[in-house]
Design a protein around this motif. Structure first.
Motif: not given
Length: 226
Positions: A167-176
């Protein structure tokens, strides 16, 4: 006399085979029980500059856009949602209202073959051959004798199929779109059932979350009761 000894020898040989069969069965049963109690192991790698969770809202979407309407993805995404909430995040109802976006992916295969062996116990008794001889002034009888017993451990070699999964998971800022967390959990098991594998891989990914950036650790989960 010869007939009596022959029957006795046959009983000994039969008894030895019976012990071998019972021992082989006990070994097989022990291996089966051990498999039922084997912990789930996964290798987990994480890179992160994630600020401490403080209720930030997260929207979960598939790493593959084509799976956005997949019921399978939605089922597995529940495991991610539960782990994020346990960690201290909240779940956003849609992307527009989210502070963070979590892109989640999963996969399994292709199959691989492995070779293994089980210990086996073997052995038995044998008869020595009678001996005739010529002596003065007539024939002589050499007699019967036992052969040396042979006992020892051996091995039954066999092959079996395993499947790598991840499994992979990437968390990023929604704004940029700035990436704050990238994680991967992978394992190799004797099943390719994603409904079994994905929840455990997700749980492994969140053990010690968010983790030390750039470190790969092996996570061990207690066996699940069926």
């Amino acid at each position: 006399m010869g007939g009596s000894l022959g029957r006795a020898g046959q009983r000994l040989i039969t008894a030895g085979r019976g012990r071998r069969v019972r021992l082989a069965g006990a070994v097989a049963l022990g291996l089966s029980l051990a498999a039922c109690t084997t912990p789930f192991r996964a290798d987990v790698t994480r890179f992160q500059v994630l600020p401490p969770p403080a209720g930030q809202s997260v929207f979960i979407e598939p790493a593959e856009p084509s799976e956005s309407s997949s019921l399978e993805f939605q089922t597995y995404a529940v495991s991610v949602q539960q782990q994020l909430q346990k960690t201290g995040f909240s779940i956003a109802p849609d992307r527009n209202s989210a502070a963070l976006v979590a892109r989640f992916g999963y996969g399994v295969g292709p199959a691989r073959e492995r070779i293994a062996s089980n210990p086996t116990w073997s052995g038995g008794w044998g008869w020595g051959a009678p001996g005739w001889g010529w002596g003065a002034p007539g024939w002589g009888w050499g007699g019967w004798g036992w052969g040396a017993p042979g006992w020892g451990w051996g091995a039954d070699v066999y092959s079996y199929t395993v499947w790598p999964s991840f499994v992979t998971l990437e968390i990023a800022r929604a704004a940029d779109g700035q990436s704050l967390f990238e994680g991967r959990a992978e394992t190799t098991q004797r099943t390719d059932a994603l409904t079994v594998l994905v929840p455990q891989l997700v749980e492994s990914l969140f053990v010690g979350f968010p983790g030390v950036s750039g470190e790969t650790v092996q996570v061990k989960l207690a066996p699940r009761k069926n």
